[in-house]
Design a protein around this motif. Structure first.
Motif, PDB file in Angstrom:
ATOM      1  N   ALA A   1     -13.585   5.245   5.127  1.00 30.54           N
ATOM      2  CA  ALA A   1     -12.437   4.590   5.889  1.00 30.54           C
ATOM      3  C   ALA A   1     -12.021   5.278   6.895  1.00 30.54           C
ATOM      4  N   TYR A   2     -12.049   6.427   7.223  1.00 28.29           N
ATOM      5  CA  TYR A   2     -11.891   7.041   8.536  1.00 28.29           C
ATOM      6  C   TYR A   2     -13.006   6.635   9.567  1.00 28.29           C
ATOM      7  N   SER A   3     -14.339   6.702   9.016  1.00 24.44           N
ATOM      8  CA  SER A   3     -15.239   6.444   9.990  1.00 24.44           C
ATOM      9  C   SER A   3     -15.273   4.831  10.390  1.00 24.44           C
ATOM     10  N   ARG A   4     -14.890   4.108   9.485  1.00 29.11           N
ATOM     11  CA  ARG A   4     -14.772   2.598   9.945  1.00 29.11           C
ATOM     12  C   ARG A   4     -13.770   2.529  11.039  1.00 29.11           C
ATOM     13  N   CYS A   5     -12.637   3.545  10.889  1.00 30.51           N
ATOM     14  CA  CYS A   5     -11.605   3.594  11.876  1.00 30.51           C
ATOM     15  C   CYS A   5     -12.074   3.839  13.278  1.00 30.51           C
ATOM     16  N   VAL A   6     -12.782   4.885  13.116  1.00 29.77           N
ATOM     17  CA  VAL A   6     -13.312   5.254  14.552  1.00 29.77           C
ATOM     18  C   VAL A   6     -14.138   4.360  15.351  1.00 29.77           C
TER      19      VAL A   6
ATOM     20  N   TYR B   1      -5.511   1.987   7.706  1.00 33.18           N
ATOM     21  CA  TYR B   1      -6.419   2.945   7.396  1.00 33.18           C
ATOM     22  C   TYR B   1      -6.026   4.197   6.969  1.00 33.18           C
ATOM     23  N   ARG B   2      -4.898   4.820   7.431  1.00 33.95           N
ATOM     24  CA  ARG B   2      -4.220   6.027   6.905  1.00 33.95           C
ATOM     25  C   ARG B   2      -3.765   5.747   5.396  1.00 33.95           C
ATOM     26  N   LEU B   3      -3.200   4.766   5.116  1.00 31.60           N
ATOM     27  CA  LEU B   3      -2.969   4.362   3.719  1.00 31.60           C
ATOM     28  C   LEU B   3      -4.152   4.335   2.850  1.00 31.60           C
ATOM     29  N   LEU B   4      -5.265   3.808   3.275  1.00 32.26           N
ATOM     30  CA  LEU B   4      -6.435   3.703   2.561  1.00 32.26           C
ATOM     31  C   LEU B   4      -7.233   5.061   2.286  1.00 32.26           C
ATOM     32  N   ILE B   5      -7.034   5.716   3.465  1.00 32.34           N
ATOM     33  CA  ILE B   5      -7.659   7.124   3.156  1.00 32.34           C
ATOM     34  C   ILE B   5      -6.754   7.857   2.344  1.00 32.34           C
ATOM     35  N   GLU B   6      -5.475   7.913   2.354  1.00 36.47           N
ATOM     36  CA  GLU B   6      -4.629   8.542   1.315  1.00 36.47           C
ATOM     37  C   GLU B   6      -4.974   8.021  -0.050  1.00 36.47           C
ATOM     38  N   ALA B   7      -5.125   6.835  -0.224  1.00 35.91           N
ATOM     39  CA  ALA B   7      -5.303   6.285  -1.576  1.00 35.91           C
ATOM     40  C   ALA B   7      -6.613   6.664  -1.979  1.00 35.91           C
ATOM     41  N   GLU B   8      -7.453   6.558  -1.496  1.00 31.32           N
ATOM     42  CA  GLU B   8      -8.907   6.716  -1.852  1.00 31.32           C
ATOM     43  C   GLU B   8      -9.041   8.453  -2.059  1.00 31.32           C
TER      44      GLU B   8
ATOM     45  N   HIS C   1      -2.929   4.191  -7.112  1.00 35.01           N
ATOM     46  CA  HIS C   1      -3.811   4.447  -5.521  1.00 35.01           C
ATOM     47  C   HIS C   1      -4.806   3.502  -5.838  1.00 35.01           C
ATOM     48  N   GLN C   2      -5.269   2.727  -7.011  1.00 37.68           N
ATOM     49  CA  GLN C   2      -6.267   1.820  -6.885  1.00 37.68           C
ATOM     50  C   GLN C   2      -5.578   0.397  -6.143  1.00 37.68           C
ATOM     51  N   LEU C   3      -4.214   0.142  -6.839  1.00 36.92           N
ATOM     52  CA  LEU C   3      -3.705  -1.001  -6.110  1.00 36.92           C
ATOM     53  C   LEU C   3      -3.296  -0.905  -4.619  1.00 36.92           C
ATOM     54  N   ALA C   4      -2.899   0.502  -4.310  1.00 39.92           N
ATOM     55  CA  ALA C   4      -2.655   0.769  -2.865  1.00 39.92           C
ATOM     56  C   ALA C   4      -3.849   0.713  -2.029  1.00 39.92           C
ATOM     57  N   ALA C   5      -5.165   1.249  -2.439  1.00 42.67           N
ATOM     58  CA  ALA C   5      -6.388   1.040  -1.813  1.00 42.67           C
ATOM     59  C   ALA C   5      -6.706  -0.666  -1.561  1.00 42.67           C
ATOM     60  N   THR C   6      -6.362  -1.350  -2.638  1.00 38.00           N
ATOM     61  CA  THR C   6      -6.588  -2.891  -2.419  1.00 38.00           C
ATOM     62  C   THR C   6      -5.799  -3.607  -1.510  1.00 38.00           C
ATOM     63  N   ALA C   7      -4.385  -2.955  -1.296  1.00 37.60           N
ATOM     64  CA  ALA C   7      -3.768  -3.671  -0.377  1.00 37.60           C
ATOM     65  C   ALA C   7      -3.765  -3.101   1.080  1.00 37.60           C
ATOM     66  N   ALA C   8      -4.163  -1.866   1.255  1.00 33.09           N
ATOM     67  CA  ALA C   8      -4.589  -1.325   2.390  1.00 33.09           C
ATOM     68  C   ALA C   8      -5.875  -2.274   2.879  1.00 33.09           C
TER      69      ALA C   8
ATOM     70  N   ALA D   1       0.839  -1.027  -0.034  1.00 31.77           N
ATOM     71  CA  ALA D   1       0.095  -0.176  -0.003  1.00 31.77           C
ATOM     72  C   ALA D   1       0.946   1.168  -0.124  1.00 31.77           C
ATOM     73  N   THR D   2       1.810   1.287   0.840  1.00 32.40           N
ATOM     74  CA  THR D   2       2.847   2.300   0.853  1.00 32.40           C
ATOM     75  C   THR D   2       3.577   2.725  -0.675  1.00 32.40           C
ATOM     76  N   ALA D   3       4.081   1.706  -1.066  1.00 32.07           N
ATOM     77  CA  ALA D   3       4.540   1.750  -2.205  1.00 32.07           C
ATOM     78  C   ALA D   3       3.874   2.119  -3.429  1.00 32.07           C
ATOM     79  N   TRP D   4       2.721   1.376  -3.432  1.00 33.21           N
ATOM     80  CA  TRP D   4       1.879   1.781  -4.454  1.00 33.21           C
ATOM     81  C   TRP D   4       1.352   3.244  -4.582  1.00 33.21           C
ATOM     82  N   ASN D   5       1.005   3.770  -3.337  1.00 34.90           N
ATOM     83  CA  ASN D   5       0.680   4.967  -3.166  1.00 34.90           C
ATOM     84  C   ASN D   5       1.820   6.090  -3.756  1.00 34.90           C
ATOM     85  N   GLU D   6       3.151   5.821  -3.270  1.00 30.18           N
ATOM     86  CA  GLU D   6       4.287   6.482  -3.790  1.00 30.18           C
ATOM     87  C   GLU D   6       4.447   6.551  -5.387  1.00 30.18           C
TER      88      GLU D   6
END
Length: 256
Positions: free
Chosen positions: A220-225, A201-208, A180-187, A171-176
């Motif tokens: 994604a943030y709401s689910r984390c909360v 969750y942070r990686l998913l929020i960033e990707a989305e 971002h689609q692959l990053a979201a899937t990995a997150a 997720a980190t590598a694909w965001n970089e």
């Protein structure tokens, strides 16, 4: 080169042939072989017996263990490897001494994961994604399918943690790398593996958010909360809340 598969079914390929888990002497043989292959260290007779019989030893466990080892040795020899040299018995302990050049799927996956995390630390994102992809493809395979067993469960927990690390790395590598689609899937995979750790969750929020789907980022943030409140009776960390505040400034939706 000999090859040993521990995930997705036990299998040993040698110069003269192969053996699979269906040929090992029952569940006891499968557990014994897997334990010696995973631990890769001498296990005393009683240590191995505790693993095989889930720490509930039968009265005659010594006489029950001997034929399991003997049959397993014979099967190893059938692959063209010397069973007595590979499955050693010395000083009251058993040890699986595999050829130095053998390829072991689990060990290869863990090496790849270590390499991927190192590449990520050095900003080599494409290398990290490549190695983590290979590692995750191996680590997703089941271990000792159909065996409900304490030692096997402990190994499965370690494998799940390694797969989580793979998913975080991806997720980190694909965001970089701006995929971002692959990053979201990995997150999402990482969240499914461990919903109580916030990094995924942070990686998913960033990707989305980077994909332009702010509603998905907010969900994604709401689910984390919700998960942290329900399971740990706590709130997200300041780092996660700061990321949510950044979204708030760009979106009118209410964020908890």
């Amino acid at each position: 080169m000999a090859r040993l598969y521990l995930l997705g079914g036990l299998r040993l390929d040698g110069p003269a042939g192969s053996i699979t888990d269906t040929e090992l002497p029952g569940n006891q043989g499968r557990i014994a072989f897997a334990a010696l292959a995973v631990e890769r260290r001498p296990l005393s007779h009683d240590q191995l017996a505790d693993i095989i019989w889930d720490e509930t030893l039968p009265t005659q466990w010594k006489s029950a263990l001997a034929p399991v080892i003997s049959k397993t040795r014979a099967l190893i020899s059938r692959t063209g490897l010397d069973g007595s040299d590979v499955l050693m018995s010395s000083g009251g302990a058993y040890e699986l001494r595999l050829p130095s050049d053998i390829w072991v799927d689990l060990e290869n996956a863990l090496r790849r994961l270590d390499r991927a995390e190192g590449a990520l630390r050095h900003g080599q994102h494409a290398d990290a994604a490549r190695d983590a992809t290979v590692a995750s493809s191996i680590l997703r395979r089941p271990f000792l399918t159909g065996i409900d067993h304490l030692w096997a469960d402990r190994v499965r927990d370690r494998l799940a943690d390694a797969l989580y690390r793979c998913s975080i790395t991806l997720a980190t590598a694909w965001n970089e790398l701006r995929d971002h689609q692959l990053a979201a899937t990995a997150a999402r995979t990482a969240i499914d593996l461990d919903p109580l750790r916030e990094l995924a969750y942070r990686l998913l929020i960033e990707a989305e958010a980077a994909r332009g789907d702010r509603s998905a980022a907010i969900r994604a943030y709401s689910r984390c909360v919700e998960i942290l409140a329900e399971e740990l009776d706590t709130r997200p960390s300041p780092e996660t809340r700061l990321l949510a505040e950044t979204l708030r400034r760009h979106d009118d939706d209410r964020i908890p």
